[in-house]
Design a protein around this motif. Structure first.
Motif, PDB file in Angstrom:
ATOM      1  N   TRP A  33       2.474   5.044   6.719  1.00  0.00           N
ATOM      2  CA  TRP A  33       1.206   4.961   5.993  1.00  0.00           C
ATOM      3  C   TRP A  33       0.213   6.035   6.486  1.00  0.00           C
ATOM      4  N   ARG A  34       0.122   6.186   7.806  1.00  0.00           N
ATOM      5  CA  ARG A  34      -0.810   7.190   8.361  1.00  0.00           C
ATOM      6  C   ARG A  34      -0.435   8.579   7.875  1.00  0.00           C
ATOM      7  N   ARG A  35       0.847   8.859   7.864  1.00  0.00           N
ATOM      8  CA  ARG A  35       1.337  10.141   7.417  1.00  0.00           C
ATOM      9  C   ARG A  35       0.982  10.383   5.943  1.00  0.00           C
ATOM     10  N   LEU A  36       1.219   9.355   5.124  1.00  0.00           N
ATOM     11  CA  LEU A  36       0.920   9.477   3.692  1.00  0.00           C
ATOM     12  C   LEU A  36      -0.566   9.716   3.471  1.00  0.00           C
ATOM     13  N   LYS A  37      -1.372   9.016   4.254  1.00  0.00           N
ATOM     14  CA  LYS A  37      -2.816   9.124   4.100  1.00  0.00           C
ATOM     15  C   LYS A  37      -3.299  10.507   4.522  1.00  0.00           C
ATOM     16  N   SER A  38      -2.730  11.005   5.615  1.00  0.00           N
ATOM     17  CA  SER A  38      -3.212  12.297   6.089  1.00  0.00           C
ATOM     18  C   SER A  38      -2.766  13.400   5.121  1.00  0.00           C
TER      19      SER A  38
ATOM     20  N   THR B 138       0.835  -1.200   0.000  1.00  0.00           N
ATOM     21  CA  THR B 138       0.000   0.000   0.000  1.00  0.00           C
ATOM     22  C   THR B 138       0.870   1.250   0.000  1.00  0.00           C
ATOM     23  N   ILE B 139       1.955   1.227   0.791  1.00  0.00           N
ATOM     24  CA  ILE B 139       2.861   2.375   0.875  1.00  0.00           C
ATOM     25  C   ILE B 139       3.543   2.630  -0.466  1.00  0.00           C
ATOM     26  N   VAL B 140       4.073   1.568  -1.075  1.00  0.00           N
ATOM     27  CA  VAL B 140       4.752   1.742  -2.367  1.00  0.00           C
ATOM     28  C   VAL B 140       3.772   2.300  -3.403  1.00  0.00           C
ATOM     29  N   ASP B 141       2.536   1.805  -3.388  1.00  0.00           N
ATOM     30  CA  ASP B 141       1.532   2.300  -4.332  1.00  0.00           C
ATOM     31  C   ASP B 141       1.214   3.779  -4.094  1.00  0.00           C
ATOM     32  N   LEU B 142       0.970   4.132  -2.826  1.00  0.00           N
ATOM     33  CA  LEU B 142       0.645   5.525  -2.487  1.00  0.00           C
ATOM     34  C   LEU B 142       1.778   6.466  -2.874  1.00  0.00           C
ATOM     35  N   MET B 143       3.025   6.068  -2.587  1.00  0.00           N
ATOM     36  CA  MET B 143       4.171   6.928  -2.866  1.00  0.00           C
ATOM     37  C   MET B 143       4.428   7.041  -4.365  1.00  0.00           C
ATOM     38  N   THR B 144       4.200   5.938  -5.088  1.00  0.00           N
ATOM     39  CA  THR B 144       4.370   5.971  -6.541  1.00  0.00           C
ATOM     40  C   THR B 144       3.386   6.963  -7.153  1.00  0.00           C
ATOM     41  N   GLU B 145       2.130   6.843  -6.738  1.00  0.00           N
ATOM     42  CA  GLU B 145       1.069   7.753  -7.189  1.00  0.00           C
ATOM     43  C   GLU B 145       1.422   9.220  -6.977  1.00  0.00           C
ATOM     44  N   GLN B 146       1.967   9.496  -5.782  1.00  0.00           N
ATOM     45  CA  GLN B 146       2.234  10.885  -5.406  1.00  0.00           C
ATOM     46  C   GLN B 146       3.664  11.316  -5.745  1.00  0.00           C
ATOM     47  N   GLY B 147       4.430  10.435  -6.377  1.00  0.00           N
ATOM     48  CA  GLY B 147       5.799  10.790  -6.769  1.00  0.00           C
ATOM     49  C   GLY B 147       6.715  11.056  -5.589  1.00  0.00           C
ATOM     50  N   LEU B 148       6.522  10.350  -4.499  1.00  0.00           N
ATOM     51  CA  LEU B 148       7.331  10.575  -3.290  1.00  0.00           C
ATOM     52  C   LEU B 148       8.439   9.524  -3.164  1.00  0.00           C
ATOM     53  N   THR B 149       9.496   9.861  -2.415  1.00  0.00           N
ATOM     54  CA  THR B 149      10.620   8.940  -2.219  1.00  0.00           C
ATOM     55  C   THR B 149      10.938   8.789  -0.740  1.00  0.00           C
ATOM     56  N   VAL B 150      11.635   7.697  -0.417  1.00  0.00           N
ATOM     57  CA  VAL B 150      11.916   7.399   0.992  1.00  0.00           C
ATOM     58  C   VAL B 150      13.289   6.750   1.132  1.00  0.00           C
ATOM     59  N   SER B 151      13.905   6.957   2.293  1.00  0.00           N
ATOM     60  CA  SER B 151      15.180   6.314   2.630  1.00  0.00           C
ATOM     61  C   SER B 151      15.088   5.879   4.088  1.00  0.00           C
ATOM     62  N   ALA B 152      16.065   5.108   4.555  1.00  0.00           N
ATOM     63  CA  ALA B 152      15.988   4.621   5.926  1.00  0.00           C
ATOM     64  C   ALA B 152      17.365   4.472   6.550  1.00  0.00           C
TER      65      ALA B 152
END
Lengths: 421, 421
Positions: A411-416, A263-277
């Protein structure tokens, strides 16, 4: 319509193989609206197999067997079913041709015992084996249905799909309605918490039904209803799904059976966002979870595992004073989690930076208890959220729950953010 | 001594999960010399569960239950067994403390239904749950033994190993001769390859017996013998073990049931060596595998996941010309694997630097096929070994096999250095 599955094979009782056929057939039967009440595994032993058949025939309408159709003396399923039904066995000519052709093609002499693979119970419908030699059987007697399938999944599945299922639809299922299901997936809540918040719905349930179950940091609810079409079923499930979504918006992350990282990968792909850890105690588990999803490469750019304090300083610029010294907060602290998340976000240049630092055990560290974990989520042009977790379990469980909790909060952050747009 | 396994859970009958507990327990019981004659799966339904218990008690001496110990109304195993035995249930104080502490630690209110997790059948021995909340039960009545274990494998396995197995050895097994087993673990070879090289031993076997089985990039051989003492058993197994070790020295990495990463962490700890890793297609899996071992912190210092080419350049100094351009070898190449391994070793300052770069799929990348993977092992003051792998399977399998292959070659390297000393 009640079914029982009987898997025949001593290799199952010795734990040499897992009974994956039971899972496959249970799902298939559920999709046909047939309830499986029992699954039984029995060895290659005529008297115990006969006992299992007699027990099953008392409590089920349809008996599905897997295994014991092969050529050897250990393969007893057809003998046992024939004996219980008071019937004989005969060689099926088509099946026998199939066996003979196989040996001619391989230029290997056919041993006599291979004739057993072509045996069919008198009066039964032979089920063709597309990928092997042992013929299947389907027969009705005294309003009970017996279906005999081979053991190897590569033979069993095509025989079920192309031969047994059509036979069931024609001979067993007279009702028009099938069972339709929908999966709802939740994170950040346990099974008992979920049940408490849906208790009235669970207690009232008749049709649709609602069944929660838990698995490694995720809870699933399956909504099911019997209907004559998928459209009718989905309409009936809609109301219940909406009510559950209304009660648990902060936990319901998907309406199909996917892990939260998908779900996270899908949401971030849609919104063009990137992540690192930046990971300490999870040692790469968080990143490996995200990158297990196909297509994650456009979303996840990279990260750092900083297991030692020296690496936290060198690779992630954590100030030495934060890590060591009499009154230093230490590596396992909210302060360090914050720096890790912010630094990795800046170093890898992503929209989000995630961090995990904690004590996974078995030993404690920095005199802090096993299970104390800090996680951080840093946002480009935004703030850095830091949370303290107190987790229970062994090393593996603590690491898994740490990673899953970071994903839940991401996920909560992306959703909000999505809702604010 | 005859056993029956009863798995309780509608999720099994719906095919949502596979009954892997049955495989685990069957193997464990086989190693204790206890024969499993039936495995039964029944849903969360009191009358059918009671029926299954009564049937099993007629045909088995020892009944092992998995599942149905949780907090919800669906969790009925303790109620059903207590009813069949004509006993009551009570709250176990230690188990209840455990449940309460969990909720206090998480600062979440405990819902009332969680008290059910601390229930114990009157007269039963409570079995501590190290990794969860539901307490297990063990009880003998009328020369039959009943052992109740939780459903999640992460809770069931430690409870069986540390609580139920000792209880069985003390209360159930009175025979003088027990079955003793020894596990030999192999890497870098498949099950059929192993079988071919040991075929004469496998065909000759009577006592000791020799059983190979394969699991996710590892092959295990279990040697077993019945003896009146462990010493006698180990003496008898010694000759066979030595013969197998003589034939497969480059694959036999352990003589107990441990993963290869455990052997590596032990060898490196002994020799005071350190390691780091740079991962592309495995996305953290290699590091998470090493750090899953307790005590790995002194050996594994840190590493970098460089999923994008930009991160390969920025964090690991891979020359741009190597990655991009008409005739560049690309990210998936022996050249890049070499630089990654050398650079991460220097950056983290360790004795070994590991690297993985490849195409895990499902799509290809750089016009290179799915399954093409390069791995590197760089040695301080030594050379850098680079290997090309052509792996088969899906994304998960390719990632797992890549990580395990790196570990296999690291182990061989460590072993050969040890022998030179």
């Amino acid at each position: 319509m009640k079914a029982e599955l009987i898997a025949v094979g001593t290799e199952l009782l010795l734990g040499q193989i897992v009974n994956s056929n039971a899972q496959y057939l249970s799902r298939e039967l559920a999709s046909l609206g047939i309830d499986v009440y029992f699954q039984t595994v029995v060895g290659d032993n005529l008297s115990r197999l006969s006992e299992a058949i007699e027990t099953a025939a008392k409590r089920a309408d349809i008996l599905l067997f897997t295994g014991g159709l092969g050529p050897t003396q250990d393969d007893l399923t057809k003998d046992a079913v024939a004996a219980v039904l008071g019937r004989g066995l005969h060689i099926d000519r088509v099946a026998m041709d199939n066996v003979e052709k196989f040996f001619q093609g391989r230029k290997v002499p056919m041993t006599e015992n291979n004739r057993r693979q072509a045996l069919v119970i008198d009066g039964a419908t032979p089920l063709t084996n597309e990928t092997g030699l042992a013929v299947g059987n389907a027969i009705a007697q005294d309003s009970k249905f017996y279906i005999l399938l081979p053991g190897p999944p590569s033979e069993m599945k095509p025989m079920f799909e192309h031969q047994a299922k059509p036979w069931i639809l024609q001979h067993v299922l007279t009702e028009e309605r099938a069972l339709y299901s929908k999966m709802l997936k939740f994170a950040g809540i346990g099974e008992s918490g979920l049940e408490t918040r849906l208790l009235d719905l669970i207690e009232q349930q008749t049709d649709p039904t609602l069944a929660p179950y838990a698995k490694e940091s995720e809870v699933t609810i399956r909504l099911s209803t019997k209907a004559s079409s998928e459209l009718e079923a989905m309409e009936r499930l809609e109301g219940l799904e909406a009510e559950i979504a209304r009660r648990l918006p902060e936990h319901l992350y998907a309406t199909e059976d996917v892990p939260i990282e998908k779900t996270i990968v899908d949401l971030m792909t849609e919104q063009g966002l990137t992540v690192s850890a930046a990971e300490s105690c999870t040692g790469g588990l968080l990143m490996q979870t995200i990158t297990s999803i196909p297509g994650s490469a456009t979303v996840f750019l990279g990260g750092i595992v900083c297991y030692s304090n020296a690496m936290k300083e060198k690779l992630l610029n954590v100030p030495h004073d934060l890590l060591e010294g009499e009154n230093a907060p230490g590596a396992v602290s909210a302060e360090t989690a914050k720096v890790l998340a912010e630094q990795v976000r800046m170093i890898v240049d992503t929209d989000f930076g995630l961090s995990v630092t904690g004590v996974a055990g078995p030993g404690y560290s920095e005199r802090k208890p096993v299970g104390l974990v800090y996680i951080g989520i840093s946002r480009r042009d935004g703030d850095t959220e830091v949370l303290e977790l107190n987790l229970k379990g062994n090393r593996d469980t603590i690491r898994l729950r740490s990673a899953k909790t970071v994903l839940y909060h991401l996920w909560r952050r992306l959703k909000s953010e999505q809702q604010k747009q």
